[in-house]
Motif scaffolding. Structure first.
Motif, PDB file in Angstrom:
ATOM      1  N   GLN A 167      -1.879  12.066  -8.888  1.00 17.32           N
ATOM      2  CA  GLN A 167      -0.716  12.243  -9.702  1.00 17.32           C
ATOM      3  C   GLN A 167       0.087  13.282  -9.029  1.00 17.32           C
ATOM      4  O   GLN A 167       1.127  13.178  -8.664  1.00 17.32           O
ATOM      5  N   GLN A 168      -0.818  14.515  -8.784  1.00 18.24           N
ATOM      6  CA  GLN A 168       0.045  15.558  -7.948  1.00 18.24           C
ATOM      7  C   GLN A 168       0.478  15.441  -6.502  1.00 18.24           C
ATOM      8  O   GLN A 168       1.455  15.514  -6.064  1.00 18.24           O
ATOM      9  N   GLN A 169      -0.656  14.516  -5.840  1.00 17.28           N
ATOM     10  CA  GLN A 169      -0.176  14.423  -4.396  1.00 17.28           C
ATOM     11  C   GLN A 169       0.925  13.291  -4.371  1.00 17.28           C
ATOM     12  O   GLN A 169       1.995  13.498  -3.420  1.00 17.28           O
ATOM     13  N   PHE A 170       1.084  12.292  -5.174  1.00 22.38           N
ATOM     14  CA  PHE A 170       2.310  11.276  -5.002  1.00 22.38           C
ATOM     15  C   PHE A 170       3.495  12.089  -5.572  1.00 22.38           C
ATOM     16  O   PHE A 170       4.587  11.841  -5.013  1.00 22.38           O
ATOM     17  N   GLN A 171       3.436  12.876  -6.714  1.00 21.43           N
ATOM     18  CA  GLN A 171       4.779  13.567  -7.261  1.00 21.43           C
ATOM     19  C   GLN A 171       5.377  14.620  -5.926  1.00 21.43           C
ATOM     20  O   GLN A 171       6.348  14.434  -5.526  1.00 21.43           O
ATOM     21  N   SER A 172       4.200  15.330  -5.408  1.00 19.12           N
ATOM     22  CA  SER A 172       4.725  16.138  -4.321  1.00 19.12           C
ATOM     23  C   SER A 172       5.226  15.559  -2.992  1.00 19.12           C
ATOM     24  O   SER A 172       5.836  16.124  -2.193  1.00 19.12           O
ATOM     25  N   GLY A 173       4.740  14.277  -2.719  1.00 18.45           N
ATOM     26  CA  GLY A 173       4.858  13.664  -1.524  1.00 18.45           C
ATOM     27  C   GLY A 173       6.190  12.740  -1.751  1.00 18.45           C
ATOM     28  O   GLY A 173       6.160  11.930  -0.590  1.00 18.45           O
ATOM     29  N   GLY A 174       7.063  12.766  -2.622  1.00 16.10           N
ATOM     30  CA  GLY A 174       8.124  12.090  -2.792  1.00 16.10           C
ATOM     31  C   GLY A 174       8.059  10.676  -3.056  1.00 16.10           C
ATOM     32  O   GLY A 174       8.824   9.867  -2.900  1.00 16.10           O
ATOM     33  N   TRP A 175       6.591  10.320  -3.612  1.00 17.55           N
ATOM     34  CA  TRP A 175       6.405   8.968  -4.173  1.00 17.55           C
ATOM     35  C   TRP A 175       7.161   8.608  -5.396  1.00 17.55           C
ATOM     36  O   TRP A 175       7.508   9.559  -6.129  1.00 17.55           O
ATOM     37  N   GLN A 176       7.607   7.454  -5.749  1.00 19.09           N
ATOM     38  CA  GLN A 176       8.048   6.827  -6.887  1.00 19.09           C
ATOM     39  C   GLN A 176       6.732   6.457  -7.902  1.00 19.09           C
ATOM     40  O   GLN A 176       6.188   5.597  -7.428  1.00 19.09           O
ATOM     41  N   ILE A 177       6.505   7.164  -8.769  1.00 21.77           N
ATOM     42  CA  ILE A 177       5.257   6.675  -9.615  1.00 21.77           C
ATOM     43  C   ILE A 177       5.905   5.890 -10.695  1.00 21.77           C
ATOM     44  O   ILE A 177       6.508   5.953 -11.745  1.00 21.77           O
ATOM     45  N   ALA A 191       2.035   3.851  -7.554  1.00 20.71           N
ATOM     46  CA  ALA A 191       2.974   4.576  -6.946  1.00 20.71           C
ATOM     47  C   ALA A 191       3.556   3.799  -6.005  1.00 20.71           C
ATOM     48  O   ALA A 191       3.027   2.863  -5.066  1.00 20.71           O
ATOM     49  N   ARG A 192       4.986   4.158  -5.395  1.00 22.36           N
ATOM     50  CA  ARG A 192       5.528   3.226  -4.498  1.00 22.36           C
ATOM     51  C   ARG A 192       6.185   4.411  -3.660  1.00 22.36           C
ATOM     52  O   ARG A 192       7.159   5.310  -4.180  1.00 22.36           O
ATOM     53  N   GLN A 193       6.288   4.177  -2.213  1.00 22.67           N
ATOM     54  CA  GLN A 193       7.165   4.974  -1.285  1.00 22.67           C
ATOM     55  C   GLN A 193       7.754   3.890  -0.291  1.00 22.67           C
ATOM     56  O   GLN A 193       6.779   3.277   0.327  1.00 22.67           O
ATOM     57  N   ASN A 194       8.833   3.943  -0.014  1.00 22.88           N
ATOM     58  CA  ASN A 194       9.685   2.916   0.934  1.00 22.88           C
ATOM     59  C   ASN A 194       8.893   1.581   0.596  1.00 22.88           C
ATOM     60  O   ASN A 194       9.182   1.066  -0.552  1.00 22.88           O
ATOM     61  N   ASP A 195       8.310   0.882   1.586  1.00 22.35           N
ATOM     62  CA  ASP A 195       7.789  -0.447   1.348  1.00 22.35           C
ATOM     63  C   ASP A 195       6.471  -0.328   1.046  1.00 22.35           C
ATOM     64  O   ASP A 195       5.741  -1.666   0.970  1.00 22.35           O
ATOM     65  N   LEU A 196       5.784   0.718   0.740  1.00 21.81           N
ATOM     66  CA  LEU A 196       4.196   0.694   0.317  1.00 21.81           C
ATOM     67  C   LEU A 196       3.965   0.794  -0.884  1.00 21.81           C
ATOM     68  O   LEU A 196       4.528   1.803  -1.680  1.00 21.81           O
ATOM     69  N   GLU A 197       3.059  -0.014  -1.820  1.00 20.25           N
ATOM     70  CA  GLU A 197       3.063   0.195  -3.157  1.00 20.25           C
ATOM     71  C   GLU A 197       1.613   0.455  -3.174  1.00 20.25           C
ATOM     72  O   GLU A 197       0.778  -0.251  -2.638  1.00 20.25           O
ATOM     73  N   VAL A 198       1.016   1.314  -3.910  1.00 22.10           N
ATOM     74  CA  VAL A 198      -0.428   1.604  -4.273  1.00 22.10           C
ATOM     75  C   VAL A 198      -0.715   1.730  -5.408  1.00 22.10           C
ATOM     76  O   VAL A 198      -0.254   2.227  -6.393  1.00 22.10           O
ATOM     77  N   LYS A 199      -1.989   1.258  -5.781  1.00 24.94           N
ATOM     78  CA  LYS A 199      -2.652   1.319  -6.985  1.00 24.94           C
ATOM     79  C   LYS A 199      -3.826   1.777  -7.198  1.00 24.94           C
ATOM     80  O   LYS A 199      -4.726   1.794  -6.425  1.00 24.94           O
ATOM     81  N   PHE A 220     -13.941   4.879  -7.882  1.00 22.79           N
ATOM     82  CA  PHE A 220     -12.412   4.402  -8.088  1.00 22.79           C
ATOM     83  C   PHE A 220     -11.921   3.507  -6.950  1.00 22.79           C
ATOM     84  O   PHE A 220     -12.560   3.429  -5.581  1.00 22.79           O
ATOM     85  N   ALA A 221     -10.915   2.719  -7.285  1.00 19.98           N
ATOM     86  CA  ALA A 221     -10.551   1.769  -6.081  1.00 19.98           C
ATOM     87  C   ALA A 221      -8.908   2.181  -5.602  1.00 19.98           C
ATOM     88  O   ALA A 221      -8.087   2.602  -6.589  1.00 19.98           O
ATOM     89  N   ILE A 222      -8.804   2.087  -4.598  1.00 12.52           N
ATOM     90  CA  ILE A 222      -7.438   2.108  -3.905  1.00 12.52           C
ATOM     91  C   ILE A 222      -6.990   0.788  -3.356  1.00 12.52           C
ATOM     92  O   ILE A 222      -7.515   0.229  -2.428  1.00 12.52           O
ATOM     93  N   ALA A 223      -6.025  -0.044  -4.030  1.00 11.23           N
ATOM     94  CA  ALA A 223      -5.349  -0.987  -3.687  1.00 11.23           C
ATOM     95  C   ALA A 223      -4.103  -0.825  -3.205  1.00 11.23           C
ATOM     96  O   ALA A 223      -3.331   0.092  -3.865  1.00 11.23           O
ATOM     97  N   TYR A 224      -3.649  -1.534  -1.886  1.00 14.09           N
ATOM     98  CA  TYR A 224      -2.208  -1.290  -1.585  1.00 14.09           C
ATOM     99  C   TYR A 224      -1.501  -2.509  -0.953  1.00 14.09           C
ATOM    100  O   TYR A 224      -2.199  -3.379  -0.812  1.00 14.09           O
ATOM    101  N   GLN A 225      -0.165  -2.620  -1.157  1.00 16.42           N
ATOM    102  CA  GLN A 225       0.353  -3.729  -0.279  1.00 16.42           C
ATOM    103  C   GLN A 225       1.703  -3.073   0.282  1.00 16.42           C
ATOM    104  O   GLN A 225       2.382  -2.572  -0.465  1.00 16.42           O
ATOM    105  N   ARG A 226       2.031  -4.000   1.414  1.00 16.08           N
ATOM    106  CA  ARG A 226       3.318  -3.433   2.031  1.00 16.08           C
ATOM    107  C   ARG A 226       4.341  -4.670   1.877  1.00 16.08           C
ATOM    108  O   ARG A 226       3.951  -5.780   1.865  1.00 16.08           O
ATOM    109  N   ASN A 227       5.481  -4.152   1.181  1.00 15.34           N
ATOM    110  CA  ASN A 227       6.747  -5.055   0.971  1.00 15.34           C
ATOM    111  C   ASN A 227       7.575  -4.954   2.109  1.00 15.34           C
ATOM    112  O   ASN A 227       8.486  -4.155   2.095  1.00 15.34           O
ATOM    113  N   ASN A 228       7.593  -6.016   3.074  1.00 18.59           N
ATOM    114  CA  ASN A 228       8.558  -5.547   4.279  1.00 18.59           C
ATOM    115  C   ASN A 228       9.926  -5.876   3.845  1.00 18.59           C
ATOM    116  O   ASN A 228      10.991  -5.367   4.224  1.00 18.59           O
ATOM    117  N   ASN A 229      10.258  -6.889   2.745  1.00 22.57           N
ATOM    118  CA  ASN A 229      11.634  -7.094   2.352  1.00 22.57           C
ATOM    119  C   ASN A 229      12.424  -5.642   1.660  1.00 22.57           C
ATOM    120  O   ASN A 229      13.392  -5.587   1.921  1.00 22.57           O
TER     121      ASN A 229
END
Length: 412
Positions: free
Chosen positions: A106-116, A133-141, A152-161
């Motif tokens: 929670q703190q890492q994403f907030q301080s890193g400018g991610w949209q939660i 959380a989302r930053q630019n084209d990258l969404e992470v769960k 814990f699991a980290i899932a991610y996807q890049r959305n080029n659009n």
């Protein structure tokens, strides 16, 4: 091969992760079966060179995005088949408790400018321990399992659009329409709620950014962002002839109040406007715990009442206690209500015949404060604005609108 004791944890963790993917835009198809792996799951082919096979413990694939924070004491366990730089699922383990891992991300994403998009739940019970959380084209769960040691699991996807679309000049969500709306599924709504929906639809309030066609979907759960949008639109439509009671939309150069509602959010103007006017809790009202708005989370009953009563009353709310709520409303579950919402419920009781709780939920001795609100219930709350007889209904606003149109036609 991982030890057998991890098999059950792995199944449960992946189930937790995959069952919640549909709640997040952009990740629904991220982990669909790779068509390259359907015909031959054991023998690699030339066309499968872009994907990597399951990894053994301790071998994090090079394709894993470097900009995703890594928990300091976590040990990498495995990656699911099909991992690439564009999408993937990885599993991790740490001896630290789950709340420490949740706080870190929670703190890492907030301080890193991610949209939660979806924060970790603050409530107990059966809430899924998931953050998006989302930053630019990258969404992470991030999905944390209840296990010891903690997996814990980290899932991610890049959305080029998303990466190629403009973010500085977003298209704001339409708040209201001058064209009356007619829904095909109003027969699913019982009276008097059907009339509330019809009146607000005729005023053009019930605009949605969802692809719903001509259906209202009365029993669907409404999100916090959609209710905020309806709240602003309904207030401004009902008080169209009273500029002093109109809500002002936030300007594009406003500094975002909520960390998860940036300027490029389509509902920024409405949500930020409510916060800047002091009608919803935020750091501007002195609530330092309200740094996140959670726009895509379901609206709860206590938030429905709190936001609406603030606009009904439009001044400081009376003090209230659990005992007062028990004595007035008679709620058996008054102790489950957030202390911050008690004053709103007490003020709503003072609104007697136009109390939102009575209009929306009818006669009840259970408030169920954390229960999700349906679209029909939200519409019922917004049908009337005002306090102790000094107010206006959507039906009144329609009659005024009709009379004004008739007068204009006579003068032409």
């Amino acid at each position: 091969m991982l030890p057998k004791k991890y098999a059950t944890i792995r199944i449960g963790l992946l189930a937790l992760l995959l069952t919640t993917l549909t709640a997040c835009s952009g990740m629904e198809s991220a982990f669909a079966p790779d068509p390259k792996l359907k015909n031959n799951s054991s023998t690699p082919t030339a066309s499968s060179s872009e994907t990597q096979p399951p990894q053994t413990q301790g071998q994090l694939p090079d394709a894993f995005p470097a900009d995703i924070p890594r928990y300091p004491t976590a040990q990498f366990l495995a990656a699911e088949p099909g991992l690439t730089a564009a999408q993937g699922i990885t599993r991790w383990q740490s001896n630290d408790p789950s709340n420490a891992i949740a706080t870190f991300y929670q703190q890492q994403f907030q301080s890193g400018g991610w949209q939660i998009v979806t924060p970790f739940p603050t409530e107990g019970g059966n809430a899924e321990n998931v953050l998006v959380a989302r930053q630019n084209d990258l969404e992470v769960k991030i999905s944390i399992a209840s296990s010891s040691p903690t997996e814990f699991a980290i899932a991610y996807q890049r959305n080029n659009n998303a990466a190629n679309s403009p973010t500085d000049n977003p298209t704001p969500t339409q708040l209201a329409s001058d064209t009356p709306l007619e829904f095909s599924d109003l027969d699913r709504i019982a009276e008097p709620w059907r009339g509330y929906v019809q009146d607000l639809a005729a005023l053009g309030v019930l605009i949605s950014n969802q692809n719903q066609g001509d259906r209202f979907n009365p029993d669907a759960i409404i999100t916090r962002r959609e209710y905020a949008r309806w709240l602003v639109a309904a207030n401004n439509k009902l008080f169209a002839n009273q500029p002093g009671k109109q809500l002002r939309l936030a300007a594009n150069n406003s500094q975002p109040v909520f960390q998860d509602v940036p300027k490029n959010d389509p509902d920024f103007a409405a949500i930020q406007g409510l916060a800047e006017a002091g009608f919803i809790a935020s750091t501007l009202t002195g609530d330092n715990s309200a740094m996140l708005f959670r726009p895509d989370a379901p609206l709860t009953r206590e938030d429905l009442i709190a936001w609406k009563v603030a606009l009904d009353r439009r001044k400081a709310l009376p003090s209230a206690s659990i005992d007062q709520i028990k004595q007035t409303w008679g709620f058996q579950d008054a102790t489950k209500i957030d202390p911050k919402a008690l004053r709103s419920l007490y003020a709503d009781y003072q609104n007697s015949g136009q109390a939102n709780i009575s209009r929306v939920f009818g006669s009840t001795t259970l408030f169920q404060p954390k229960k999700n609100v349906t679209r029909a219930e939200a519409a019922a709350a917004l049908w009337y604005f005002g306090f102790q007889g000094d107010g206006i209904s959507a039906r009144d606003a329609l009659q005024i609108q009709t009379q004004q149109t008739a007068n204009q036609n006579q003068n032409q």
